[in-house]
Every structure is written in structure tokens, then in C-alpha cells.
Write an enzyme that holds these catalytic residues in place. Sequence first.
Site, PDB file in Angstrom:
ATOM      1  N   ALA A 112      44.607  35.928  55.501  1.00  0.00           N
ATOM      2  CA  ALA A 112      44.275  36.875  56.563  1.00  0.00           C
ATOM      3  C   ALA A 112      43.805  36.145  57.819  1.00  0.00           C
ATOM      4  O   ALA A 112      44.305  36.391  58.925  1.00  0.00           O
ATOM      5  CB  ALA A 112      43.206  37.860  56.073  1.00  0.00           C
ATOM      6  N   LYS A 140      33.495  28.377  55.850  1.00  0.00           N
ATOM      7  CA  LYS A 140      32.299  27.736  55.274  1.00  0.00           C
ATOM      8  C   LYS A 140      32.684  26.547  54.405  1.00  0.00           C
ATOM      9  O   LYS A 140      31.835  25.746  54.047  1.00  0.00           O
ATOM     10  CB  LYS A 140      31.480  28.747  54.475  1.00  0.00           C
ATOM     11  N   GLN A 183      49.318  33.117  42.420  1.00  0.00           N
ATOM     12  CA  GLN A 183      50.502  32.556  41.762  1.00  0.00           C
ATOM     13  C   GLN A 183      51.699  33.478  41.847  1.00  0.00           C
ATOM     14  O   GLN A 183      52.785  33.110  42.286  1.00  0.00           O
ATOM     15  CB  GLN A 183      50.214  32.353  40.269  1.00  0.00           C
ATOM     16  N   GLY A 184      51.482  34.725  41.395  1.00  0.00           N
ATOM     17  CA  GLY A 184      52.586  35.652  41.141  1.00  0.00           C
ATOM     18  C   GLY A 184      53.460  35.856  42.346  1.00  0.00           C
ATOM     19  O   GLY A 184      54.681  35.698  42.298  1.00  0.00           O
ATOM     20  N   GLU A 205      56.454  42.699  38.338  1.00  0.00           N
ATOM     21  CA  GLU A 205      55.081  42.645  37.820  1.00  0.00           C
ATOM     22  C   GLU A 205      54.662  44.027  37.348  1.00  0.00           C
ATOM     23  O   GLU A 205      55.287  45.033  37.694  1.00  0.00           O
ATOM     24  CB  GLU A 205      54.107  42.134  38.893  1.00  0.00           C
ATOM     25  N   HIS A 241      41.209  40.900  35.711  1.00  0.00           N
ATOM     26  CA  HIS A 241      42.558  40.442  35.338  1.00  0.00           C
ATOM     27  C   HIS A 241      42.564  40.153  33.842  1.00  0.00           C
ATOM     28  O   HIS A 241      41.684  39.453  33.337  1.00  0.00           O
ATOM     29  CB  HIS A 241      42.922  39.180  36.130  1.00  0.00           C
ATOM     30  N   ARG A 284      46.560  47.042  35.362  1.00  0.00           N
ATOM     31  CA  ARG A 284      45.619  45.993  34.938  1.00  0.00           C
ATOM     32  C   ARG A 284      44.368  46.521  34.258  1.00  0.00           C
ATOM     33  O   ARG A 284      43.852  45.900  33.334  1.00  0.00           O
ATOM     34  CB  ARG A 284      45.171  45.196  36.159  1.00  0.00           C
ATOM     35  N   HIS A 313      38.412  39.649  39.104  1.00  0.00           N
ATOM     36  CA  HIS A 313      39.534  39.075  39.845  1.00  0.00           C
ATOM     37  C   HIS A 313      39.602  39.490  41.307  1.00  0.00           C
ATOM     38  O   HIS A 313      39.855  38.676  42.175  1.00  0.00           O
ATOM     39  CB  HIS A 313      40.815  39.505  39.121  1.00  0.00           C
ATOM     40  N   ARG A 368      44.143  48.061  42.431  1.00  0.00           N
ATOM     41  CA  ARG A 368      45.178  47.420  43.253  1.00  0.00           C
ATOM     42  C   ARG A 368      46.463  47.221  42.461  1.00  0.00           C
ATOM     43  O   ARG A 368      46.439  46.747  41.323  1.00  0.00           O
ATOM     44  CB  ARG A 368      44.671  46.057  43.715  1.00  0.00           C
TER      45      ARG A 368
HETATM   46  C1  LIG Z   1      43.877  33.100  40.725  1.00  0.00           C
HETATM   47  C2  LIG Z   1      44.304  34.177  41.685  1.00  0.00           C
HETATM   48  C3  LIG Z   1      45.608  34.634  41.676  1.00  0.00           C
HETATM   49  C4  LIG Z   1      46.010  35.624  42.576  1.00  0.00           C
HETATM   50  N1  LIG Z   1      47.319  36.021  42.596  1.00  0.00           N
HETATM   51  C5  LIG Z   1      47.733  36.882  43.549  1.00  0.00           C
HETATM   52  C6  LIG Z   1      49.102  37.196  43.698  1.00  0.00           C
HETATM   53  O1  LIG Z   1      49.951  36.674  42.988  1.00  0.00           O
HETATM   54  N2  LIG Z   1      49.454  38.073  44.680  1.00  0.00           N
HETATM   55  C7  LIG Z   1      48.542  38.661  45.511  1.00  0.00           C
HETATM   56  O2  LIG Z   1      48.930  39.455  46.378  1.00  0.00           O
HETATM   57  N3  LIG Z   1      47.234  38.371  45.384  1.00  0.00           N
HETATM   58  C8  LIG Z   1      46.812  37.492  44.446  1.00  0.00           C
HETATM   59  N4  LIG Z   1      45.492  37.187  44.353  1.00  0.00           N
HETATM   60  C9  LIG Z   1      44.552  37.784  45.307  1.00  0.00           C
HETATM   61  C10 LIG Z   1      44.724  37.101  46.662  1.00  0.00           C
HETATM   62  O3  LIG Z   1      44.861  35.719  46.472  1.00  0.00           O
HETATM   63  C11 LIG Z   1      43.553  37.369  47.583  1.00  0.00           C
HETATM   64  O4  LIG Z   1      43.248  38.725  47.616  1.00  0.00           O
HETATM   65  C12 LIG Z   1      43.880  36.921  48.994  1.00  0.00           C
HETATM   66  O5  LIG Z   1      44.301  35.580  48.976  1.00  0.00           O
HETATM   67  C13 LIG Z   1      42.683  37.099  49.889  1.00  0.00           C
HETATM   68  O6  LIG Z   1      42.967  36.513  51.123  1.00  0.00           O
HETATM   69  P1  LIG Z   1      41.872  36.523  52.266  1.00  0.00           P
HETATM   70  O7  LIG Z   1      42.459  35.777  53.404  1.00  0.00           O
HETATM   71  O8  LIG Z   1      41.387  37.884  52.484  1.00  0.00           O
HETATM   72  O9  LIG Z   1      40.644  35.718  51.627  1.00  0.00           O
HETATM   73  P2  LIG Z   1      40.566  34.236  51.021  1.00  0.00           P
HETATM   74  O10 LIG Z   1      41.895  33.651  50.813  1.00  0.00           O
HETATM   75  O11 LIG Z   1      39.661  34.293  49.846  1.00  0.00           O
HETATM   76  O12 LIG Z   1      39.825  33.428  52.181  1.00  0.00           O
HETATM   77  C14 LIG Z   1      38.476  33.690  52.485  1.00  0.00           C
HETATM   78  C15 LIG Z   1      38.014  32.666  53.502  1.00  0.00           C
HETATM   79  O13 LIG Z   1      36.760  33.045  54.034  1.00  0.00           O
HETATM   80  C16 LIG Z   1      35.869  31.930  54.040  1.00  0.00           C
HETATM   81  N5  LIG Z   1      34.501  32.449  54.024  1.00  0.00           N
HETATM   82  C17 LIG Z   1      33.910  33.285  53.139  1.00  0.00           C
HETATM   83  N6  LIG Z   1      32.661  33.560  53.525  1.00  0.00           N
HETATM   84  C18 LIG Z   1      32.431  32.887  54.684  1.00  0.00           C
HETATM   85  C19 LIG Z   1      31.330  32.764  55.575  1.00  0.00           C
HETATM   86  N7  LIG Z   1      30.153  33.384  55.362  1.00  0.00           N
HETATM   87  N8  LIG Z   1      31.473  31.978  56.676  1.00  0.00           N
HETATM   88  C20 LIG Z   1      32.621  31.309  56.910  1.00  0.00           C
HETATM   89  N9  LIG Z   1      33.709  31.387  56.083  1.00  0.00           N
HETATM   90  C21 LIG Z   1      33.609  32.174  55.003  1.00  0.00           C
HETATM   91  C22 LIG Z   1      36.290  31.154  52.809  1.00  0.00           C
HETATM   92  O14 LIG Z   1      35.808  29.818  52.850  1.00  0.00           O
HETATM   93  C23 LIG Z   1      37.816  31.264  52.936  1.00  0.00           C
HETATM   94  O15 LIG Z   1      38.288  30.345  53.896  1.00  0.00           O
HETATM   95  C24 LIG Z   1      45.071  36.191  43.468  1.00  0.00           C
HETATM   96  C25 LIG Z   1      43.752  35.736  43.461  1.00  0.00           C
HETATM   97  C26 LIG Z   1      43.371  34.730  42.591  1.00  0.00           C
HETATM   98  C27 LIG Z   1      41.948  34.245  42.620  1.00  0.00           C
END
Ligand SMILES: Cc1cc2nc3c(=O)[nH]c(=O)nc-3n(C[C@H](O)[C@H](O)[C@H](O)COP(=O)(O)OP(=O)(O)OC[C@H]3O[C@@H](n4cnc5c(N)ncnc54)[C@H](O)[C@@H]3O)c2cc1C
Length: 522
Positions: free
Chosen positions: A16, A36, A48-49, A114, A230, A276, A337, A372
Site C-alpha cells: 500500500a 519503522k 505467497q498465494g 483458492e 489461517h 478460512r 493472520h 476476507r
Molecule cells: C504469510 C502471509 C501470507 C499472505 N498471503 C497473502 C496472499 O497470498 N494474498 C493476499 O492478498 N494477501 C496475503 N497476505 C496478506 C497481505 O500480505 C497483507 O494484507 C498486505 O501485504 C498488507 O499490506 P500493507 O501495505 O497494508 O501492510 P504491510 O505490508 O504489512 O506493511 C506495513 C508497513 O508499515 C510499517 N509500519 C508499521 N507501523 C509503523 C509505524 N508506527 N511507523 C512507521 N512504519 C510503520 C511496517 O514497517 C511496514 O513497512 C499474507 C500475509 C502473510 C503474513
Amino acid sequence: MRGHDGHILVVGTGIAGLYVALRCRELGLHPTLITKSQLDEANTRYAQGGIAAAIGKDDSPALHLADTLRAGAGLVNRAAARTLVFEAPARIADLVRYGVPFDTIEGQIALGREAAHSRARILHAGGDATGLSIEETLKKRVLDAGIEVRERTALRGVRPAGRDGVVALISTDRGRTVEETEPGPVVLATGGAGSLYRQSSNPSIATGEGVAIAFRAGALLTDMEFIQFHPTVFWREGAPRYLITEAVRGEGAVLRNESGERFLVGQHRDAELAPRDIVSRAVEREIQRSGHPCVYLDATGIPRDRFYGRFPSVCRFLATYGLDPSRDWIPVTPVAHYMMGGVTTDLEGRTSLRGLYACGEVASTGVHGANRLASNSLLEGLVFGERVARQLVHPVATSLPVPGRLVRMAWPSGDGRGDPAKSFDRVRDLLWDDVGIVRDGGHLRSALDELGELARRTEPRRASDVPGPVANAVLTASLIARAALTRTESRGAHYRSDFPQRRPAWRLHIGIVRQDVPARRS
Ligand SMILES: Cc1cc2nc3c(=O)[nH]c(=O)nc-3n(C[C@H](O)[C@H](O)[C@H](O)COP(=O)(O)OP(=O)(O)OC[C@H]3O[C@@H](n4cnc5c(N)ncnc54)[C@H](O)[C@@H]3O)c2cc1C
């Protein structure tokens, strides 16, 4: 917001945050990214998926919408979900333009299946390294675009600054010194809260800090009770909780108990491909019933070449434990998860605080409802990230969803004397033991009481001091427990053994806001 000068603070470097920053730059703004941790340490990296989009010949956004609505158990915001599925193909085209190397078959993007998807619509890269491929590609683009990135720089708080946006409080030394930014737009892309649970698939950065920070500033939160578990994460004493992607079941793997029985058959018509929450609870029940610490994923029916080609990372991981999935069953257990709720946003990523935006897992757009649909979360980060970027250039007025039930939560002040490491460990135990896959009023109440005690020890002594990461962890955990106690029914990922039925009167969202804040846009 009045005349921001194009400078935007984007917090978080998962899908994001990276995507918002890139799009802001392409639209002529000046984003700064902070994280952070390190630039590429985020939940995104571990996905992964894959990522869902209705691009197959037999598929359509309408079918993707129907599956999303069904998975969400009556609480999906239809307008948000329509936005998600209809804008998905364009966002996938963006990823292709940026260079994400999606896997192909005969020149066409390959699509996997899936659980709870009625069509094969999961795009993947590097077999099962989709998140890593996306993270690496976007990271390279961000660096190539010359976007300023500040690693090990944490957001510690935000303060509303009226029509000028918000002031961000940031720190590079765990809060000992705090820098205040000029008022302006801040985009929270801080991800989920999975690692607040003792058993979790998430990396340690996922502590839900964005939620706590937004709540403290007076923002409205919704759906905090809905945490997805999960069902299939590798189990072995002392081993990391490595996720065995649902796509493995999509390819034909089945779940067996230690006696070899497929215990999901007869419990749901889709058996192992049921949603799930159903699979997680069935696995949890089986573990409780048998006293055996895990169940098994049997992928021996999938041809070896196909399995190794599609899931190379999983195979590499299993090999380190001497397991070959074409021959051996894989021991698995359920873990926390994904956070379905979070900071409430409208369709443009605006929160209830002027100048504060949220997208990705930290946001509650309403697309997931109570549960989800797999692989919709990477997509959500892109679709609503795009909308945030456009909103910052061309603001449009839309209204924020109003929750059906509003909880006003008081929060104690503290003496700052608690041991941070012990308090954090206790939060993780409390959430897993008392606010986990199966919940009840007694355990939720006692968890809330103890979290209140922890808050009194972890909140800073002086009101002017900025709360640290452990105080934020305690607060986010309390928000989850409080919402879970309020919802006296079972729906989607939220299961109450004392209220095991879904109740029509509860077909509404629970909002939470600080006790002294009116729940309306400032
Ligand atoms: C093992 C695993 C497998 C998954 N598989 C899938 C899949 O196959 N398909 C799918 O759609 N989703 C999957 N998901 C879910 C998906 O990965 C996440 O929902 C998605 O990546 C979230 O993206 P994001 O950018 O919102 O947050 P994140 O990718 O978690 O990034 C958060 C960021 O915010 C930063 N941050 C947090 N707090 C602070 C703070 N106070 N100050 C500064 N920085 C901060 C962190 O350091 C990080 O850089 C999976 C999740 C996991 C854990």
C-alpha cells in the site's frame, strides 16, 4: 484540505505505502516514505498465494464480487467491494507496467484457485513468491523515482491541525526524541496486527500501531473484532510459523487428522476449500478433540513436478525439515493472520480526521466484511492506494460509512513503569488464549481487565509524552477485545461459543472511538 503544497508523508513500505508513494510521484506530488523497519520488511513480502483479479476468460468482476460478498458474511460494504473488483484489472495492469513478473502459461498470465473463489483468478509470481516479487519491484521503482525513504523512522502519533491536515510525530529512537512535521496530509499504510497474537503468520512489524495512533488522535475505527485465522501454518516445536498457502489446497491437497481421516468432509460442502474461518475452527476442534498438536496437509495426490513448480518456496522450507510434500504429510496448525477491520475510511481512503488517510491492511474500507476472501488484501492496498493518490490531487467529497453501533472507549493514563518486553509477551498470550479462534464473554472480560492493568503500566506518565510501541500494542489488543465482547453473536471470523449463532440484529458494524470524541469528520 486547504492548499497542501504537494508534500505527503506516507507511513509504511508494504504494497500500500510503496504504491501510494509511486502514484503520488507520477501525479506530480512529493511523497516521503517512512518505515519503522527496513524498506522491504512488511507483511507484503511474505504473501505467497497471490493477488485476485477477474481477468480469466470464464470470469467477471461480478463473479468476483459475489464471492467477496459471500465470504464477508453479510457485512461487506457493497460499494467498496464493487470498487475493489471492478478496478482490479486496471491495478494489475499497473503492476505489469511496473514490471512485476507474474507467472505465465503459453504467454498468458497463469491463474490459480483458492478457497471460496468460484473461478481460478489468483495471479502469482515466482510460483509462491508473489508478495516478494511485488515488494521488490515496487521498491526498485520507488528508489529509481528518487522518492525519499527514511528507514527505522517510526510514526509515534498524529495530531489534528484543522484545515491544514495533521501533524505527524516521528521518531528514530523508539520515542526518546520526537520530531514534529509541518501540518499536511499523512497516509497510514502501516499494515495489520497479526503479530500481537502468540501464534501468528505475520512478521514482527505487524503490531497494529497505525490503529492505536489513529484512535488516540480521535479517528473512528470499525470491525476490530474480525481477525482472520489461517488454518494451515507449519507446525513443529520451535519452528517458525511458516504459512502453507491456501493455493496448495486449491491445487488439490486435503486435510487429515493423525488417523488419516479427512475430517472436513461432511462439515462443509466445499470441505478443505470452505472459507478460512470454517476450516480454522474445524482444525482447532480436531486438535482439541485429539490432543494431538497438529493436523496434516496431504499433498501427495498432486504430481511432484507440478507441486515443486508451483510452490518452490514452500518446498525449500519443508526440505529444511526433511519433508518432501510428494511423499510426506505436512504438519499444520491455525494461527492469527489478517485484520479485517481498522481505521474507517470512505472510498477515497479518507478517515474521520481531516488530512489523515489510510489504505491497505490498516484501513477498514469494508471490502472484507466479517471475513476476507483469500488474495483480496494485496489487491485492496492497490485499489484504495490509487484512490488515495488521486484524492490528494483532485479531492472529491464522499461520506464516511456510519457504524450501526458505536462504542466510546475510555483509556487510562499510566505510570510508564511496566517492563516493555514482559508486557508485550503478555499481550500476545492474552490475545491468543482469550481473544482467539473461539471466544466467550468470560475470557474476553478477563482479557480486557488485564489489558487495562497493562495499560496503566505502559502508558506514559505525563500526558505530553508520546506513547511507545508497547503501549500501542496494549491499546490495539484492547480495541480488538472490546469489539469482540460487544458482538454477542458469531459471524465470519468472529466466533463466540456463548453466542454460537449468527443473529440478524447484529448485521451491522461496530465502530469504536475515543470516549471524548464525537464520531464525525472534523
Ligand atoms: C504469510 C502471509 C501470507 C499472505 N498471503 C497473502 C496472499 O497470498 N494474498 C493476499 O492478498 N494477501 C496475503 N497476505 C496478506 C497481505 O500480505 C497483507 O494484507 C498486505 O501485504 C498488507 O499490506 P500493507 O501495505 O497494508 O501492510 P504491510 O505490508 O504489512 O506493511 C506495513 C508497513 O508499515 C510499517 N509500519 C508499521 N507501523 C509503523 C509505524 N508506527 N511507523 C512507521 N512504519 C510503520 C511496517 O514497517 C511496514 O513497512 C499474507 C500475509 C502473510 C503474513
